[in-house]
Write a protein that holds these residues in place. Sequence first.
Motif, PDB file in Angstrom:
ATOM      1  N   GLU A 102      -4.863  44.250   3.016  1.00  0.00           N
ATOM      2  CA  GLU A 102      -5.391  43.539   3.873  1.00  0.00           C
ATOM      3  C   GLU A 102      -6.079  42.302   3.228  1.00  0.00           C
ATOM      4  OE1 GLU A 102      -4.825  47.212   6.003  1.00  0.00           O
ATOM      5  OE2 GLU A 102      -5.408  46.596   3.879  1.00  0.00           O
ATOM      6  N   LEU A 126      -5.881  51.575   6.873  1.00  0.00           N
ATOM      7  CA  LEU A 126      -5.734  52.561   7.721  1.00  0.00           C
ATOM      8  C   LEU A 126      -5.424  53.856   7.228  1.00  0.00           C
ATOM      9  CD1 LEU A 126      -3.792  50.267  10.290  1.00  0.00           C
ATOM     10  CD2 LEU A 126      -6.008  51.001  10.435  1.00  0.00           C
ATOM     11  N   GLY A 132      -7.378  55.053  14.421  1.00  0.00           N
ATOM     12  CA  GLY A 132      -6.677  53.999  14.906  1.00  0.00           C
ATOM     13  C   GLY A 132      -7.805  52.995  15.219  1.00  0.00           C
ATOM     14  N   ASP A 133      -9.129  53.155  15.020  1.00  0.00           N
ATOM     15  CA  ASP A 133     -10.119  52.350  15.341  1.00  0.00           C
ATOM     16  C   ASP A 133      -9.829  51.057  14.607  1.00  0.00           C
ATOM     17  OD1 ASP A 133     -12.774  51.005  15.553  1.00  0.00           O
ATOM     18  OD2 ASP A 133     -13.837  52.883  15.659  1.00  0.00           O
ATOM     19  N   THR A 134     -10.127  49.913  15.367  1.00  0.00           N
ATOM     20  CA  THR A 134      -9.609  48.595  14.713  1.00  0.00           C
ATOM     21  C   THR A 134     -10.759  47.577  14.901  1.00  0.00           C
ATOM     22  OG1 THR A 134      -8.463  47.843  16.795  1.00  0.00           O
ATOM     23  CG2 THR A 134      -7.088  48.662  14.830  1.00  0.00           C
ATOM     24  N   ARG A 135     -11.876  48.028  15.093  1.00  0.00           N
ATOM     25  CA  ARG A 135     -13.028  47.159  15.560  1.00  0.00           C
ATOM     26  C   ARG A 135     -13.271  46.358  14.115  1.00  0.00           C
ATOM     27  NH1 ARG A 135     -17.600  51.012  17.761  1.00  0.00           N
ATOM     28  NH2 ARG A 135     -16.129  52.618  16.625  1.00  0.00           N
ATOM     29  N   THR A 139      -5.531  45.019  12.535  1.00  0.00           N
ATOM     30  CA  THR A 139      -4.725  45.842  13.510  1.00  0.00           C
ATOM     31  C   THR A 139      -3.387  45.970  12.845  1.00  0.00           C
ATOM     32  OG1 THR A 139      -5.880  44.879  15.300  1.00  0.00           O
ATOM     33  CG2 THR A 139      -3.894  45.716  15.721  1.00  0.00           C
ATOM     34  N   GLY A 140      -2.824  46.974  12.932  1.00  0.00           N
ATOM     35  CA  GLY A 140      -1.442  47.459  12.523  1.00  0.00           C
ATOM     36  C   GLY A 140      -1.442  47.433  10.967  1.00  0.00           C
ATOM     37  N   ARG A 141       0.062  48.361  10.551  1.00  0.00           N
ATOM     38  CA  ARG A 141      -0.111  48.344   9.055  1.00  0.00           C
ATOM     39  C   ARG A 141       0.625  47.275   8.562  1.00  0.00           C
ATOM     40  NH1 ARG A 141      -1.238  53.041   7.056  1.00  0.00           N
ATOM     41  NH2 ARG A 141      -1.940  54.951   8.426  1.00  0.00           N
TER      42      ARG A 141
END
Length: 523
Positions: A102, A126, A132-135, A139-141
Motif C-alpha cells: 500500500e 491485509l 476484512g476490516d477496512t476502516r 480496500t482490496g488486495r
Amino acid sequence: MFRSTVAKAPASPLLAYFDEVLSAADVDRVSDALAVGLAEGGFTHGDRLALYTQNVPQYVVALLAAWKLGGIAVAINPMLTPREIAKLIADSTPSTFLSLRELYSEELAGTLAASSVRRVITTSALDFQTSGDTRVLPTGRIPTPAGTEDLKTLVAQHDGGVPDPVEIGTEDVAVITYTSGTTGAPKGAMNTHRNVATGGTAYRDWFRLDSGDVVLGVAPLFHVTGLSGHIAAAIAARAALVLSYRFDVGVTVDMIRRYRTTFTVGAITVFIALANSAEVTADALSSLTKIASGGAPIPAATVDRFESQFGVYVHNVYGMTETTSPALSVPMEARAPVGTETEALSVGVPVLSAEVRVVDEAGAAVPVGQLGELAVRGPQVVGGYWRNEAETAAAIRNGWLLTGDVGYVDDDGWYYLVDRKKDMIVASGYKVWPREVEDVLYSCDAVLEAGVVGLPDPYRGETVKAYVSLREGFSVQPQELIDFCRARMAAYKYPREVEIVDVIPKTATGKILRRSLRTRSES
C-alpha cells in the motif's frame, strides 16, 4: 530476551492484529522462515534491512528475522516520501527493503533501483488477519509489484527452516533509528541490543507489566517509543501486543474492548483524540489502567480532563531516540507536580538505571532549580550515530548524552522541561527540523526567503508555521505554498500556516531570527 520468552511461554499470545492472534512460538517460526529466506538471498551479519510499514505484525517478524541473522533493522517512517527516503537509504545503505504494498509506488521503486538495495520484499496490510476490516486498511488486495517478492510466499517456502545460529553481542547495533541533525541532515541513532533490552525492561518494571497485561500499540513501531514501549516491553513482560495498522479512534476502542488492553504509551494527541470523541466512554477504556505519554510536556489540564472522563491518570515519560525511549517518568504510584517555570507537568524522575542531571555549557552540573541542559547517562543511551563521528562527538561527552532540552530539577528530584535549546519543533510527538521545511519552500520559484517556527497548538503540542517573502514579480497564495509543501513532505512536517511578509528578520550576519518570528506570532 525474545528467546527467553519463546522458551518459557511458547503458547502465550504475543501479537494480535484485528482478529488474528500469533503466539510467541508462531512469531518465532515465521521469523525463522523469513530469516532463512533472507539468508538465502545473501543477507548476513551486519547487513541492513529497511522496514517501511505501518503497525502490522510483519514489522515485528522482520525485525526479529534480521536480528536472528545478526543484521540491523533500519526504521523508516511510513509517512516519508520517496524523496525523503532516498536520504535515509543513502546513509544506511541497506541491502534489503521491506515495504507494505500500500506504500509502494513507481517513484519509490525508482529510488530503490538507484540505491544500495538489491532485494525488495513487499507485503499486504491485509495479511495476518481475516476480518476484512477496512476502516484503516486500504480496500482490496494489491498484486505483488513487479520486481519485488511477496513476504508470505517467501515465508511459506521456508516454513520449518531455522537459520544458522550467529553470535550477537549486547553492543551490536539492533536498529538504526533516524532523528534530525543540527543541519537538518538525517542522523541514524545506533540503538544496540542492550539499549533495546534496557528500554523494554524499563517500561516493564516501571509500569509493573507481566504476562497478565496486554499492550495497546498506538505509537508507531518505527518510532523509538514503539520499539521500546511496545515491542520490547511486550517481549520483556511476555505480554501480548495489539496492533491495528495505525491509530484510529473507532478501531482503537474496538481493539481495547476485544483484547482488554491494560497498558499503552503514546503521544498526548492520542489521548486528546480519545477524550474528544463522543463514541469513547469510560466503560470502553475500563481495562486500560496503565497509561504513559511522551514526546512533549503535558499541560495539567489535559491530564485532569482525561482522568475525570475515564478514571485513569496519564503518566508523563521523557526520552528520545538516543535514550531508546525512557529516561525520566512519573512513577506509577505518584502524580506529577506542576513546574514553577511552566504550566506543564513534571516529566518525572530518572527510571531505573538512568542517570540524569542538568548541566551548563561546560557540562558541569548546575544547582537545583537553575536552568540548564538535560544530560542523560546509562545503558539505554546509544553509543553514537551511524557513520557520523562529528555528530556523535557533539552529542555524547564522557558518556553523557546532551539532549538539547532546557529544564531544571527541583528539591524533590522532579525534572521539568522549559524549552528546547535548539529550534526543533515537536508536532504530535514527531520532531520537525525548520531548515528542512525551509529548504522545500526555497524550491518553489516564487519564494525569496523563508523562516519556519513552531507555535503552541492545543492538540498537536506545536504546529508548523512558515513566514515567506516573495521574489519580485511573483504572486502566490498561502494555501498554494501549504499544498506545495504537503506534496513533498511527510504529513506531520508541512506547515499548517503560511504568512507572506515583506521581509524576513535576520541578524547582521544573515541568519534568520526565528525568535522574532515567534514573538510576532504571539503578539
